[in-house]
Motif scaffolding. Sequence first.
Motif, PDB file in Angstrom:
ATOM      1  N   PRO A 312       4.122  -0.530  -4.795  1.00 20.19           N
ATOM      2  CA  PRO A 312       4.540   0.519  -3.718  1.00 20.19           C
ATOM      3  C   PRO A 312       3.192   0.827  -2.683  1.00 20.19           C
ATOM      4  O   PRO A 312       3.726   1.334  -1.175  1.00 20.19           O
ATOM      5  N   ALA A 313       2.594   2.109  -3.624  1.00 17.29           N
ATOM      6  CA  ALA A 313       1.628   2.719  -2.454  1.00 17.29           C
ATOM      7  C   ALA A 313       0.677   1.580  -1.338  1.00 17.29           C
ATOM      8  O   ALA A 313       0.237   2.406  -0.572  1.00 17.29           O
ATOM      9  N   ASP A 314       0.224   0.655  -1.891  1.00 20.92           N
ATOM     10  CA  ASP A 314      -0.257  -0.739  -1.207  1.00 20.92           C
ATOM     11  C   ASP A 314       0.440  -0.846   0.888  1.00 20.92           C
ATOM     12  O   ASP A 314      -0.158  -1.297   1.316  1.00 20.92           O
ATOM     13  N   TRP A 315       1.881  -0.186   0.236  1.00 21.39           N
ATOM     14  CA  TRP A 315       2.576  -0.673   1.758  1.00 21.39           C
ATOM     15  C   TRP A 315       2.593   0.593   2.710  1.00 21.39           C
ATOM     16  O   TRP A 315       2.903   0.540   3.855  1.00 21.39           O
ATOM     17  N   ASN A 316       2.081   1.499   2.125  1.00 16.26           N
ATOM     18  CA  ASN A 316       1.872   2.244   3.107  1.00 16.26           C
ATOM     19  C   ASN A 316       0.806   2.173   4.951  1.00 16.26           C
ATOM     20  O   ASN A 316       0.078   1.453   4.119  1.00 16.26           O
ATOM     21  N   ALA A 317       1.316   3.103   5.702  1.00 20.14           N
ATOM     22  CA  ALA A 317       0.409   2.671   6.914  1.00 20.14           C
ATOM     23  C   ALA A 317      -0.833   2.444   6.522  1.00 20.14           C
ATOM     24  O   ALA A 317      -1.155   4.326   6.171  1.00 20.14           O
ATOM     25  N   LYS A 318      -1.866   2.256   7.000  1.00 21.55           N
ATOM     26  CA  LYS A 318      -3.289   2.682   6.683  1.00 21.55           C
ATOM     27  C   LYS A 318      -4.175   3.150   7.826  1.00 21.55           C
ATOM     28  O   LYS A 318      -4.811   3.718   7.674  1.00 21.55           O
ATOM     29  N   PHE A 319      -3.702   3.387   8.743  1.00 24.90           N
ATOM     30  CA  PHE A 319      -3.806   3.738  10.428  1.00 24.90           C
ATOM     31  C   PHE A 319      -2.537   4.039  11.239  1.00 24.90           C
ATOM     32  O   PHE A 319      -1.706   3.620  10.888  1.00 24.90           O
TER      33      PHE A 319
END
Length: 404
Positions: A312-319
């Motif tokens: 799940p943590a890989d899919w948060n907005a990166k910027f």
Amino acid sequence: MARLLVLGGSRQAAAGLERLKALGLELVVCDMDPDAPGFAYAAHRVLASVYHAEECIPAVRAFHAHTPIDGVMCLACDVPHVVARIADELGLPGIPVESADLTVNKLAMKDRFQSLGVAIPPYRAIADVKELAGTLAEWGAVVVKPTDSRGSKGVSLMRAGGDVNWAFSNAQENSPSGKVMAEKYLSGPQVSTESIVVGGEAVTPAMSDRSYEFLDRFAPFIVENGGDMPSELDDAVKHDIAALVSKGATALGISQGIIKGDIVVHAGKPYIIELAARLSGGYFCTHQIPLSTGVDLVAGAARTALGETLQPADWNAKFERHVSTRWLIPESGRITGFSRPEAVLSSPGVLAFEHWAEIGARVGGAMNAAASVAMVQATGNTREEAVRNAETALDAFALTVEGD
Ligand SMILES: Nc1ncnc2c1ncn2[C@@H]1O[C@H](COP(=O)(O)OP(=O)(O)OP(=O)(O)O)[C@@H](O)[C@H]1O
Ligand SMILES: [Mg+2]
């Protein structure tokens, strides 16, 4: 190399297919149009209408018998129910057929949400014009819609004194099953969301404030003319929206996969207008979301479809980058001219531009999502600048229409 079947090879699917091919996937693309742009990225073609399960599924079955596929998804078409059936039949990863069926029937979906306490607008099935008139009198403003269509076809907003005869038949004629429903119109900001559900947890990297600038001009039709990211809503409301989408996905029985949401925030509280068990169309998942957040949900969908366990943590907005989409929706008439795409692409801040205008083509005015002839996405240091850049770019396209 994993072999992935993608239903849909349209112009809107092309960029996503290109990216999936670049990931090293062997693509099987299914579309009824032998000239579908998406076939350019396909190792194999299946010629069949994805909107006709009785045509698509046997064609896929026949293909799979000699060249087995490892996963299935759709791109830029609203067929999660066909995807789910193929996955079920071939023993591939996918969401339950029952869940997919709920998402393509607005009434069944609302019944499920209602029974599990998921916030939605008041709604009811409408059997005839008399019932619609009574509902309008009771609720003041209603959205009349087919229970089973898409792209805003047959959808209208009725206020007191509106032509209920017309609204009922407009919805009925656009419903494959001939069924009509009404919802109380909830005023307030509208938000598009796109989430990936991983192990029962929905992560929502993308929220876009939908633009309905021309609601009055297009009335009684509800036509969106773009959207702006990141959403300007308060963090607390965004948090509530993400929680609501997650609750909605669980209510539909979806623990893995993509969920696209239409949300309205009324008096500070979010309500689900609709959840779809698929990627968005309209250059949202393929362009706006990655450009604005750095998250590639198309890849996420493919990896889920192939049974990969994601984090799940890989899919948060990166910027967060300001990206605004605007659709060019012409007045009705015939198209007499427009400038070259290069003129638009060199306009300040432009990130993407596509058009499907043709000289001499009749454009019918805005009745639904199909009323546009071009799409631009632009960035800027602020939202205002991004919107201005998008509008300036559409002006540079200089489309002319002659009334008839
Ligand atoms: N109850 C409601 N209150 C406020 N606005 C609504 C309501 N129902 C629908 N709308 C507006 O009308 C649009 C189209 O309705 P809906 O999503 O039900 O139809 P659709 O055919 O799936 O269209 P789309 O492809 O645009 O999502 C919604 O996106 C939303 O902007
Ligand atoms: Mg919708």
